[in-house]
Design an enzyme around this catalytic site. Structure first.
Site, PDB file in Angstrom:
ATOM      1  N   ALA A 103       0.952  -1.216  -0.172  1.00 57.18           N
ATOM      2  CA  ALA A 103       0.170  -0.079   0.022  1.00 57.18           C
ATOM      3  C   ALA A 103       0.992   1.192  -0.001  1.00 57.18           C
ATOM      4  O   ALA A 103       2.027   1.124   0.411  1.00 57.18           O
ATOM      5  CB  ALA A 103      -1.011  -0.186   1.134  1.00 57.18           C
ATOM      6  N   GLY A 105       0.486   5.643   0.742  1.00 53.66           N
ATOM      7  CA  GLY A 105      -0.219   6.782   1.279  1.00 53.66           C
ATOM      8  C   GLY A 105       0.563   7.912   0.716  1.00 53.66           C
ATOM      9  O   GLY A 105       1.421   8.225  -0.063  1.00 53.66           O
ATOM     10  N   GLY A 106       0.252   9.100   1.454  1.00 52.14           N
ATOM     11  CA  GLY A 106       0.743  10.399   1.069  1.00 52.14           C
ATOM     12  C   GLY A 106       2.145  10.348   1.730  1.00 52.14           C
ATOM     13  O   GLY A 106       3.198  11.526   1.205  1.00 52.14           O
ATOM     14  N   MET A 107       2.408   9.863   2.782  1.00 50.03           N
ATOM     15  CA  MET A 107       3.737  10.023   3.863  1.00 50.03           C
ATOM     16  C   MET A 107       4.627   8.958   3.292  1.00 50.03           C
ATOM     17  O   MET A 107       5.919   9.053   3.066  1.00 50.03           O
ATOM     18  CB  MET A 107       3.325  10.051   5.182  1.00 50.03           C
ATOM     19  CG  MET A 107       4.525  10.255   5.823  1.00 50.03           C
ATOM     20  SD  MET A 107       4.116  10.467   7.598  1.00 50.03           S
ATOM     21  CE  MET A 107       3.421   9.083   7.925  1.00 50.03           C
ATOM     22  N   GLY A 108       3.971   7.733   3.162  1.00 53.94           N
ATOM     23  CA  GLY A 108       4.990   6.402   3.014  1.00 53.94           C
ATOM     24  C   GLY A 108       4.385   5.269   2.359  1.00 53.94           C
ATOM     25  O   GLY A 108       3.213   5.241   1.748  1.00 53.94           O
ATOM     26  N   LYS A 125       7.344   0.024   6.991  1.00 51.17           N
ATOM     27  CA  LYS A 125       6.787   1.375   6.392  1.00 51.17           C
ATOM     28  C   LYS A 125       7.967   2.103   6.049  1.00 51.17           C
ATOM     29  O   LYS A 125       9.151   2.168   6.822  1.00 51.17           O
ATOM     30  CB  LYS A 125       6.020   1.853   7.445  1.00 51.17           C
ATOM     31  CG  LYS A 125       5.412   3.349   6.536  1.00 51.17           C
ATOM     32  CD  LYS A 125       4.201   3.902   7.438  1.00 51.17           C
ATOM     33  CE  LYS A 125       3.506   4.881   6.798  1.00 51.17           C
ATOM     34  NZ  LYS A 125       2.105   5.439   7.153  1.00 51.17           N
ATOM     35  N   ASP A 226      -6.970  11.823  12.442  1.00 48.39           N
ATOM     36  CA  ASP A 226      -7.107  11.224  11.286  1.00 48.39           C
ATOM     37  C   ASP A 226      -7.977   9.962  11.073  1.00 48.39           C
ATOM     38  O   ASP A 226      -7.335   8.910  10.213  1.00 48.39           O
ATOM     39  CB  ASP A 226      -5.901  11.133  10.297  1.00 48.39           C
ATOM     40  CG  ASP A 226      -5.971  11.058   9.084  1.00 48.39           C
ATOM     41  OD1 ASP A 226      -7.004  11.676   8.366  1.00 48.39           O
ATOM     42  OD2 ASP A 226      -5.167  10.512   8.208  1.00 48.39           O
TER      43      ASP A 226
END
Length: 815
Positions: A103, A105-108, A125, A226
């Site tokens: 997967a 996401g925006g950060m990792g 991660k 979040d």
């Protein structure tokens, strides 16, 4: 990250630590004096130019927002895209073998990873960087912060972090448990389609598990900020995890220079300049559809656990309506547009979207999403309690319907029998057959009995049916009044069938035992044995009465008489080849032997019961777990040495496996066994697993019982013991307070009341109120009909649990 110096990398790592940055810098300077001057210079510059400055935000907020929302379908913040990001993979040859990407996401990004040292699969991660290897400092800081915050939250609903580190090039990573399953977004879609077994009730139970993780985080002064379906994972075996703590807020950190300060100018604007800037009013960390109004307005000081309550309400809104707040099904909407709508007012009326029905859940959701925090549910526990109350009411309705069907079948049998009597005695009038089963049961005992005064056998049959139903629903007081009337009718009519008379006596003894009137129960069973006499045709029924009698004597503490009866029964059942009955007698006999301190004979007897349980065709398969539990309790009675504790642990694990296989993981018996294993593990010092098991047991038993049930209280008690043993006194006292608030003795009687009192005494002792605990024990002993040995065992149990919790030298309080 080639443009960052080693000191900058160290300072970035320190930014992710919990606590004061100044203290962390000084500690690092002491460890590495060669970089002390440069590190202090970095800290001074950082303190003079905190991340809240307008210049820093106008450039950094756009990047952070795009990072945050890049994984959300249809929620692109701006048409201006940041430079392409790619995972910065650490070089860890010999330690971790990186597999496929799971997967991003925006950060990792999350990678499937093989731990070559411990031979296990993990999730790793890694931070996302740009093509030149650069990572925005804020993104790196948030990445490190997520790892450190998550690592401090030890809860079954939060994926544990195993290791945080970096390679020689400064590529940071952290490893955690690999979770295989679906995120809540997928599950919400399945609920809407009613596919793969997903329905509203099952999804609500997932939400409750998320609430439990959040309640724990809030107790540690951590607000997630979040919460959204994409951040909830449901494992292949029902595990529920709340993920992505990168935006978590640590309450009380507002004045620390390292605190997250995503602040921006007052007017939202977007720009196509090279720095991809996007400024939005206030602190808008979070995901707009699930963001509380105070988040959208950037009121940093207003962020609290109630902010997370709003987000959970937003997920509930989506579960009920099929679309997230401020969005329509299958239609994208820009986050900036959602933020603007959120600031202006509430989302579309949920009841209108849902239509008729689900009013209680809609009310729960509306309260959670109130725009004024103080008008929401007062805590995550309050929100989850409201949902749990709804589910319990639903379950009660299901159980009531199931009982009604069961009772209706019984009533129909009674009606058929009585109809035959009416025809034979009344010349063909079968009026009862024209009365529905529900009407018969709903009429109530008094009304139902009226009109049958001149038909005693009809009246006795109805009394028998109703009393059995009352016993099944723990209404022992009312059952006794009906049984005594039935018994009087049968005594006045000696020509009636003997078996029904004996059954009435056995039910009456059971009712007295439930009410802890043990002497009365014993007298009733003695009357049944006298009535049966030595008639060979009644021998099997006599054995059944003797089994019940032996069990009663064990409860009373008369172990000698109990064992004598059981030994006689083993001979009789062996001679007749009745393996099913023999299994239960050996089980009872093993319990008696253990209580008498004969552990070796008890173990041999339990082994014989186990063998029969496995081989006999007429023995319920779940009985094996009950035998294993009894064997485990016998091991604990025999001593607290390591060997006995290990044996008890192994037996309880086997019992849990058997119960789950035959009854299901959500069955109350599985929960009770998990609680027992937790108690055994805390005695062995295995605190983490003990706590996980106790919390699982608490969830299961709260689903199965009303909050006032003693089994729920006993589970709170074991969890409190575990917390005290782990030196978490404050958390334990809060838990004990919750447990005591649930106790309502006015709705309990007999055995349940005695159990609740005993649990209450132990909870008082765990709080240090030994005077109060001793008073409850004294009151219990004076009002319960049992032997001195049983009362001594009750006191020893209290002292043992206190020792498990680390409370010692208290024996004098209970002499």
């Amino acid at each position: 990250m080639g443009d960052l110096s080693p000191v900058e990398l160290v300072f970035a790592r320190l930014l992710g630590l919990r606590g004061r940055l100044a203290d962390a810098v000084e500690a690092e300077c002491e460890k590495n004096p060669e970089i002390a001057d440069e590190l202090r210079e970095k800290f001074a510059h950082y303190s003079e130019n905190p991340p809240g400055s307008a210049k820093r935000n106008s450039r950094g907020l756009a990047r952070r927002l795009v990072d945050r929302y890049s994984d959300e379908l249809g929620e692109s913040l701006t048409s201006v895209r940041p430079p392409p990001s790619e995972p910065l993979l650490p070089k860890l040859e010999g330690r971790y073998d990186l597999k496929n990407e799971l997967a991003r996401g925006g950060m990792g990004a999350i990678l499937r990873t093989w731990d070559t040292v411990l031979s296990r699969e993990l999730a790793m991660k890694v931070v996302l960087g740009h093509a030149d290897g650069d990572v925005p400092p804020e993104r790196l800081r948030r990445f490190l912060r997520e790892a450190r915050v998550t690592a401090q939250l030890a809860h079954p609903g939060i994926v544990p972090v195993h290791e945080l580190g970096s390679d020689a090039d400064g590529h940071f990573f952290f490893t955690m448990r690999l979770v295989e399953g679906r995120d809540l977004r997928s599950i919400l879609r399945l609920v809407q389609k009613n596919q793969d077994g997903w329905n509203l009730t099952r999804a609500l139970n997932v939400l409750l598990r998320v609430c439990e993780a959040l309640s724990y985080a809030h107790s540690k002064d951590v607000v997630h900020r979040d919460i959204k379906p994409a951040n909830v994972m449901v494992g292949a075996f029902g595990e529920v995890y709340l993920m992505d703590w990168g935006l978590a807020k640590l309450l009380g950190e507002e004045n620390d220079p390292e605190a997250v300060q995503d602040r921006a100018p007052s007017q939202p604007t977007s720009s196509g300049s090279a720095d991809h800037s996007l400024t939005l009013e206030g602190a808008v960390v979070g995901t707009p559809s699930y963001m509380a109004p105070e988040q959208a307005k950037g009121i940093e000081s207003a962020i609290s656990p109630l902010t997370d309550v709003y987000a959970m309400g937003a997920i509930l809104y989506q579960l009920l309506s099929g679309a997230a707040p401020f969005r329509e099904k299958d239609r994208a909407r820009a986050p900036a547009s959602i933020l603007e709508a959120l600031r202006e007012g509430p989302p579309a009326d949920l009841q209108t979207l849902v239509g008729d029905g689900l009013e209680e859940l809609v009310a729960i959701c509306n309260k959670a999403m109130n725009r004024e925090p103080e008008r929401r549910h007062s805590s995550m526990e309050s929100f989850s309690g409201a949902i749990r109350g709804y589910l319990e009411a639903e379950q009660e309705a299901v159980e009531a319907a199931r009982r009604a069907r069961r009772e209706a079948a019984r009533a129909e049998r009674v009606a058929e029998y009585l109809g035959g009597l009416f025809r034979s005695h009344g010349g063909g009038s079968a009026s009862l057959l024209r009365t529905s089963a529900w009407t018969v049961l709903d009429a109530g005992a008094e009304e139902l009995m009226s009109g049958f005064e001149d038909q005693p056998l009809t009246r006795a049959t109805l009394l028998a049916s109703l009393s059995e139903i009352l016993l099944d629903v723990d209404a022992s007081n009312r059952a006794i009044s009906l049984l005594e009337e039935e018994l009087s009718l049968r005594q006045n009519n000696p020509s009636w069938p003997l078996p029904e008379h004996v059954v009435t006596l056995r039910k009456l003894a059971r009712a007295h035992e439930e009410l802890r009137s043990l002497s009365k129960a014993e007298s009733v069973l003695e009357e049944a044995l006298t009535l049966l006499g030595d008639d060979p045709e009644s021998q099997e029924m006599r054995w059944q009465v003797l089994e019940q009698f032996a069990s009663l004597l064990r409860v009373r503490g008369d172990l000698q008489r109990s064992s004598e009866i059981l030994i006689d029964l083993t001979s009789a059942y062996e001679e007749e080849g009745k393996d099913g009955q023999l299994c239960e007698v050996f089980h009872q006999l093993g319990q008696v032997m253990a209580l008498r301190g004969n552990s070796r004979e008890a173990n041999r007897t339990f082994e014989r019961a186990k063998a029969l349980c496995i081989s006999a065709p007429d023995v319920e398969t779940a009985r094996l777990s009950r035998i294993q539990k009894s064997r485990a309790m016998a091991c604990l009675l025999s001593g607290e040495d390591g060997k006995s504790l290990q044996k008890a642990e192994d037996l309880l694990r086997s019992a849990i496996s058997n119960s789950i296989e035959n009854l299901g993981v959500d069955h109350h018996w599985s929960g009770i066994l998990q609680r027992d294993l937790a108690g055994c593990l805390v005695r062995r010092g295995v605190i983490a697993e003990a706590e996980e098991l106790a919390r699982q047991a608490l969830v299961t038993l709260r689903r199965c019982y009303l909050p006032t049930h003693p089994e729920v209280g006993a589970t709170f008690m074991i969890l409190a013991v575990i917390l005290l043993a782990d030196d978490r006194t404050r958390e334990a006292r809060r838990l004990i307070g919750e447990a005591e608030s649930l106790v309502d003795l006015s709705v309990l009687n007999g055995k349940l009341r005695a159990q609740a009192l005993e649990t209450g005494a132990i909870l008082r002792a765990l709080c240090g109120d030994h005077l109060g605990a001793a008073f409850i024990i004294g009151e219990l002993n004076s009002n319960v009909d049992e032997s001195e040995g049983v009362q001594v065992q009750r006191k020893l149990n209290l002292l043992c649990l206190c020792r498990d919790a680390g409370i010692v030298d208290i024996d004098d309080h209970y002499r």
